[in-house]
Design an enzyme around this catalytic site. Structure first.
Site, PDB file in Angstrom:
ATOM      1  N   HIS A 120       0.766  -1.291   0.015  1.00 38.82           N
ATOM      2  CA  HIS A 120      -0.089  -0.039  -0.123  1.00 38.82           C
ATOM      3  C   HIS A 120       0.857   1.134  -0.182  1.00 38.82           C
ATOM      4  CE1 HIS A 120      -4.035  -1.977   0.424  1.00 38.82           C
ATOM      5  NE2 HIS A 120      -3.265  -2.668   1.259  1.00 38.82           N
ATOM      6  N   ASP A 144      -0.518  -4.606   6.007  1.00 40.04           N
ATOM      7  CA  ASP A 144      -1.469  -5.598   5.646  1.00 40.04           C
ATOM      8  C   ASP A 144      -1.332  -5.787   3.958  1.00 40.04           C
ATOM      9  OD1 ASP A 144      -2.173  -2.989   5.111  1.00 40.04           O
ATOM     10  OD2 ASP A 144      -4.124  -3.548   4.375  1.00 40.04           O
ATOM     11  N   GLU A 145      -2.115  -7.117   3.579  1.00 34.61           N
ATOM     12  CA  GLU A 145      -2.022  -7.431   2.132  1.00 34.61           C
ATOM     13  C   GLU A 145      -0.662  -7.025   1.487  1.00 34.61           C
ATOM     14  OE1 GLU A 145      -6.620  -6.464   0.921  1.00 34.61           O
ATOM     15  OE2 GLU A 145      -5.512  -4.648   1.294  1.00 34.61           O
ATOM     16  N   VAL A 146       0.363  -7.960   1.800  1.00 31.86           N
ATOM     17  CA  VAL A 146       1.743  -7.397   1.437  1.00 31.86           C
ATOM     18  C   VAL A 146       2.004  -8.722   0.387  1.00 31.86           C
ATOM     19  CG1 VAL A 146       4.044  -7.519   1.866  1.00 31.86           C
ATOM     20  CG2 VAL A 146       2.558  -6.587   3.500  1.00 31.86           C
ATOM     21  N   GLU A 151      -2.500  -9.029   9.705  1.00 35.17           N
ATOM     22  CA  GLU A 151      -1.832 -10.039   8.952  1.00 35.17           C
ATOM     23  C   GLU A 151      -0.229 -10.190   9.626  1.00 35.17           C
ATOM     24  OE1 GLU A 151      -3.711  -7.988   7.367  1.00 35.17           O
ATOM     25  OE2 GLU A 151      -4.032  -8.297   5.344  1.00 35.17           O
TER      26      GLU A 151
END
Ligand SMILES: *[C@@H]1O[C@H](CO)[C@@H](O)[C@H](O)[C@H]1NC(C)=O
Ligand SMILES: *[C@@H]1O[C@H](CO)[C@@H](O)[C@H](O)[C@H]1NC(C)=O
Ligand SMILES: *[C@@H]1O[C@H](CO)[C@@H](O)[C@H](O)[C@H]1NC(C)=O
Ligand SMILES: *[C@@H]1O[C@H](CO)[C@@H](O)[C@H](O)[C@H]1NC(C)=O
Length: 529
Positions: free
Chosen positions: A269, A322-324, A373
């Site tokens: 992000h 998050d969301e890596v 996460e």
């Protein structure tokens, strides 16, 4: 109580039906405070507010050097008038002359866990009597003033302000110290007056943390003096915040009892960071996550957090995590070489990045919040000062607190405001302590947060997407468990009234009927939408 009933037969019928609904919904209780206080008693007398409604302080150590109390009192009086002209004559009795405030602590610094409790007493009918507020801190007084404002009503016949159901005795304090709302200024820019409007609206339901998700992959709107090209990643020349703007937001919020939690979301992000500093990208073809292999990446994070520490004085900073998607790391030769050299696979590099960023934040005096996460992947290695921010679903908080870490609950199925199919009933019933029974573990759940992600909202519709659903969560976070309704139908009438109050105060809260951002179904009174 004034009922607006339409004309003609249809109007009369409708009025009757409405009356029946009204009695059902309110059960004659007469308590329309949102969120519901911890304990209260009330009577049945109506008092008239003096036109010269006064603030006095009594035996208080608090000197109001920064004018917080005076300002909050003035705002409360304005809220109660809701822009009506008070041109009626106040009867000589029974008159409420003003508010008398006692504050124990001289300290007006706002930080996490500050005492927000208060007592509010409104006397029975008398002449020139004062309502009394007692609180440990000015921040408890803020909440008391909000509650007081909800006891008052403009009388359209007399054109004065009345207070119903006196005498009142209210003892109140929040159930959780962290009651948050997230705004996202990366997916769409939010102008300063819009952010201030959101802050104002938060105070009405006693939320106390504005989580500012400042930057994301799409845009970097904030000025960072240490790395002045970072905001080259803004959408346009004007969709930006100067440092002075950010300070203004923080101070505006603090003066209303709201902390600002700043977030930079790393290492994923963060694509927009590289517009000004392309070296932060693994390569010009593969731009996310931030390049884990370069010292420069962590120098920039250090510079940002150093600048943050001068603006954002809240005890916590949010570092995302998050969301890596690590495929850019494994597909870029120099990053791959670096990982091999250090004996790391991609998961190891992700952990290395998060832990190193945590250390930088700690060195600037912050405690760290990370999205869940990080906990799900390497929870045991996080700093013990970490607060894990749940979002993926239910059942996470119980694992986080069992591991001895603190937790904020935001499960997306219930508390994501951008999910337009998430109903206010779901917001209301989402219990942060589900399946957590040990008191020492319950304490580790510091609260919850509703999230207004910005992909599909902007300045034009943010308020009606937030409200009234955020208010349903606000009661869950404020009111003691035993006073919360076990069936949302029991609070429909009271929430409808609060929604109408928000509208009266100029907040574009959407109708209750239907999920997020519904339009009114047909002509009808506010309470029925
Ligand atoms: C208030 O004062 C008025 C006259 O000024 C008097 O008639 C009335 O009884 C008083 N009411 C109370 C509750 O003391
Ligand atoms: C990760 O990114 C790569 C390339 O950018 C993409 O092909 C892949 O589908 C992504 N993986 C996930 C799980 O999103
Ligand atoms: C990455 O390395 C760790 C040990 O350093 C190992 O436990 C883990 O299974 C590895 N992950 C993958 C996807 O190979
Ligand atoms: C709570 O525990 C029950 C029973 O183990 C389980 O069915 C439920 O899914 C749990 N709820 C959450 C939110 O984890």
């Amino acid at each position: 109580m004034s009922l607006l009933i339409g004309s003609g037969a249809r109007g009369a019928l409708f009025g009757l039906a409405f009356l029946a609904w009204f009695v059902l919904a309110f059960g004659g209780e007469g308590v329309n405070i949102w969120p519901m206080p911890k304990s209260l008693s009330l009577g049945s007398q109506t008092l008239y507010l003096s036109k010269d409604f006064k603030l006095t302080t009594q035996g208080t150590k608090y000197t109001d050097g920064s004018g917080l109390l005076k300002e909050a009192f003035g705002s409360m009086v304005d809220l109660v008038k809701v822009n009506h002209i008070l041109d009626g004559r106040v009867p000589s009795s029974p008159v409420l002359a003003g508010l008398s405030v006692t504050i124990s602590s001289p300290n007006d610094e706002l930080n996490f866990g500050v005492d927000e409790s208060y007592k509010l007493d409104v006397p029975a009918a008398g002449n020139l009597t004062y309502a009394r507020i007692e609180a440990q801190t000015i921040f408890g007084v803020f909440h008391a003033l909000q509650t007081f404002s909800q006891l008052c009503h403009f009388n359209f016949d007399k054109r004065i302000v009345e207070l119903y159901s006196a005498p009142w005795s209210i003892i109140d304090q929040p159930r959780f110290p962290y009651r948050g709302l997230l705004i996202d200024t990366s997916r769409h820019y939010l102008p300063l007056p819009v952010i201030k409007g959101v802050i104002d609206s938060m105070t009405y339901s006693k939320l106390n943390v504005l989580h500012w998700h400042i930057v994301d992959e799409q845009s970097f709107p904030l000025e960072i003096p240490s790395y002045p090209r970072l905001w080259s990643g803004s959408y346009s020349y004007s969709e930006r915040y100067t440092v002075a703007d950010a300070l203004e937001i923080v101070q505006y919020a603090q003066r209303r009892g709201i902390n600002v939690l700043a977030e930079i979301d790393v290492p994923g992000h963060a694509l927009s960071w590289g517009v000004g500093y392309p070296a932060l990208w693994p390569s010009s073809e593969c731009k996310e996550p931030l390049d884990v292999s370069k010292k420069f990446t962590f120098k920039v994070i250090d510079g940002i957090l150093s600048d943050f520490s001068k603006i954002f004085k809240f005890k916590f900073v949010h570092l995302g995590g998050d969301e890596v998607n690590t495929s850019c790391w494994t597909n870029t030769q120099h990053v791959k070489d670096w990982m091999n050299k250090h004996g790391m696979n991609a998961t190891g590099a992700y952990k290395y990045f998060v832990l190193r960023a945590q250390k930088i934040a700690l060195s600037h005096g912050y405690e760290v919040i990370n999205w869940e996460e990080t906990f799900n992947n390497f929870g045991r290695e996080l700093s013990p000062k970490t607060i894990v921010h749940n979002w993926l679903g239910g059942g996470v908080a119980q694992e986080v607190v069992a591991a001895g870490l603190r937790c904020i609950v935001s499960n997306q199925d219930k508390w994501y405001l951008d999910h337009l199919d998430a109903t206010w009933q779901g917001f209301y019933m989402n219990e942060p302590l589900t399946n957590i029974t040990k008191p020492e573990q319950q304490k580790l759940v510091i609260g919850g947060e509703v999230c207004m992600w910005g992909e599909h909202i902007d300045a034009s519709d943010i308020q009606q997407t937030i409200w009234p659903r955020a208010a349903a969560a606000a009661e869950r976070l404020w009111t003691p468990l035993e006073k919360l309704a076990n069936d949302p139908r029991k609070v429909t009438g009271r929430l409808a009234r609060f929604r109408c109050l928000l509208n009266q105060r100029g907040i574009a809260a959407a109708p209750l009927a239907g999920p997020g951002r519904a339009a009114p179904l047909e002509p009808g009174p506010c309470l029925e939408q």
